[in-house]
Scaffold this active site. Structure first.
Site, mmCIF file in Angstrom:
data_model
loop_
_atom_site.group_PDB
_atom_site.id
_atom_site.type_symbol
_atom_site.label_atom_id
_atom_site.label_comp_id
_atom_site.label_asym_id
_atom_site.label_seq_id
_atom_site.Cartn_x
_atom_site.Cartn_y
_atom_site.Cartn_z
ATOM 1 C CG HIS A 45 -1.826 -1.102 1.363
ATOM 2 N ND1 HIS A 45 -3.070 -1.118 0.787
ATOM 3 C CD2 HIS A 45 -1.687 -2.294 1.971
ATOM 4 C CE1 HIS A 45 -3.662 -2.271 1.051
ATOM 5 N NE2 HIS A 45 -2.842 -3.009 1.766
ATOM 6 C CE LYS B 267 30.872 -17.008 14.849
ATOM 7 N NZ LYS B 267 30.367 -18.364 15.110
#
Lengths: 269, 269, 269
Positions: free
Chosen positions: C151, C217
């Protein structure tokens, strides 16, 4: 800010919600509909009849211009559930829509939906006090609104636990899979990003995202907001237009061709 | 702190979990039950028979006072799954409950549930090593516990990947849609907020929320905690009480009236 | 760092994904299969036939070595969906897999999946512009990729809203329930933790987690990465091996024994 710029992307209605926008001629380019006009018309009327006959009596109020897709997947439990006009509920067999209120001891749940509300597949609203949803609110697929803990934190054997009303002002848009917790108020026009968990109030005209959800962006106050109500300005004209588009688009379809597309689909169908 | 104050709200069992609390007279105010007493009784016995006949043989152990609602939606895969007494499993057709253990190479999954555990619709437990769940733990709808990565990070063609046991001490309460990851230990009485992702240990008597989940509040050490075990103190008396309440509440219902409420529901039913 | 160390745990494929690894002799220890060899073989061929007959015509391209489990739960909407070779799609009745593209005004969705892609139960891909998925990508259960808001933020009555292509490079692994938002690029080999919401680009060889998702990481650049393609190096040999294992493992099973295991299961079956 990259995060702010991208956060709009968080707000993602499920594809199925789009299917509910049966109000655009462009809809028809989306997927080729092989049904003859009268089959589509019959199914549409059957869904309306089913809703009036089976769903409406379970509600305290249901506005006349409702549109529920596969309403047999709408699950209503409990009393004091009111839905104003032009609600759109989209369901799938594997993602039903559930509206539930509960009564325990002094607690009584209430769900009040305003006009033009959109509920997508998998949406759940659970109330032990009150969930107020303003006009034109939209709930993307899998989003969840609950005004209670459902067990007391210190007495796990006791149902409901803490409960506090939730208020969503008009034009609030809750993203895919987001969760709105007890006691939360969300201001008008605000947008909750997909996957967010909202445990504190969100002011109006904001975009909030994350877990826990925080305001990450403001809507531009200079720009006019067109709400969902625009679709339903003139429901009779809308229905007439839709019917004429259907008649035009589905006119070439035959019953045999429809059956063929079901049992022997071809690339390019 | 607003966030802390509201975080309780995060812990939201699905409505269906409430349905499992068939142990409160107040239950009956929740939704009008039109079934005659003997129909309800028959369905109850059928669910028990189904569980004993089809589900129990798939488990290494299942305590006698189990209660599974629509047990045909309980999906068990693999060996070494043990469930102690008074388990409650609530299911819906679109949100089955799944308990799975896997065997690959040196890995063998185990799932051990203590007494009085509650599993709500859509809960999944997947183990390639061990998931230990203490007495009185509660899992809200859609929550997910997994003790493995299911693929090796550096060899994506190799199943299971890293796996490390999970321990939930007694009275742990996992919120709606929360995820508990491999190697995590959650201390007794702690509560995991809805939508949280728990990748590190959570100490006892804490409320944790967010993604990643962090402790946001402590339970008050002065207050006594009543656990879920209270419900099951005297199972025989409980069953007898429930039966008497059923008999009293459903006594006015007739077979014809029940069928009428199904095929021609009325507002106020 | 504890969080880094544990974050691998975030990446959790649903159990069902494992079921798709029909390529390991160890698979058979997982769950005792009581079906006679010819029943399993027939079901396998039926699923292939169903996919070729009903699913393939809905796609612009589908590589020949596809494997869809219960393909009647694969829901395809719209045009311009291409799937290269050796796709694996795992479904369950309560968690269908959905691939949808939409056409509105100037927008046209495209979904392009590379070779050896894995889609687990409940995965949804929704496109109004383009979703490009590289070879060997894996999508854990319930993950969601969407390249549009569906939308407009300022015109809620207008479908699609902002849309921007998504690119997942090869070997990307999206965790259970994670959401990837419009405009995002994820670099090769990277891993998205379970429950993450990705709204910004993620570089290659990273592990990202959280909502909003951040890199937590790095993959070790010294270590070789074995990709999913290894499974499919020699598809013909793979199929032959699988068939021989089936023949060997299921050889003791009789039709009567299979029916007995269905209607009167026994502990230890």
């Amino acid at each position: 800010m990259k995060y702010g710029a991208e956060v709009n992307a968080l707000v993602t209605q499920s594809a199925a919600s789009i299917a509910s926008i049966r109000f655009s001629a462009h809809y028809y380019r989306m997927i080729q509909d092989h049904r003859p006009y009268y089959i589509k018309r019959f199914l549409h009327h059957f869904e309306r009849w089913y809703t009036d006959h089976f769903i409406s009596p379970q509600l305290e109020e249901l506005g006349p211009d409702h549109c529920m897709m596969k309403p047999w997947n709408v699950k209503v439990h409990g009393k004091h559930i009111r839905i104003k006009n032009s609600v759109h509920i989209v369901t799938t067999p594997d993602r039903k829509v559930s509206l539930s209120t509960w009564s325990f001891d002094e607690h009584q749940g209430h769900i009040n939906l305003g006009d033009n509300v959109l509920l997508c597949p998998g949406v759940r609203l659970d109330s032990a006090s009150t969930i107020n949803v303003g006009d034109n609110c939209m709930f993307a697929a899998g989003s969840y609104v609950t005004d209670a803990d459902w067990h007391d934190i210190y007495d796990r054997s006791r149902p409901v636990g803490k409960t506090k009303p939730i208020t969503l002002a008009e034009n609030v848009w809750v993203g895919d899979g987001a969760i709105v917790c007890k006691g939360v108020t969300i201001g008008k026009n605000s947008v909750i990003g997909a996957g967010s968990v909202v445990a504190t109030d969100i002011p109006e005209n904001s975009i909030a995202a994350g877990n826990p959800a925080k305001v990450v962006k403001q809507l531009d106050p200079e720009r006019e907001l067109v709400t969902r109500s625009k679709i339903f300005d003139d429901v009779q004209k809308l229905d007439k237009d839709m019917d004429e588009i259907d008649r035009m688009m589905l006119q070439p379809n035959s019953f045999i061709g429809w059956i063929r597309s079901k049992i022997a689909p071809r690339r390019g169908d």
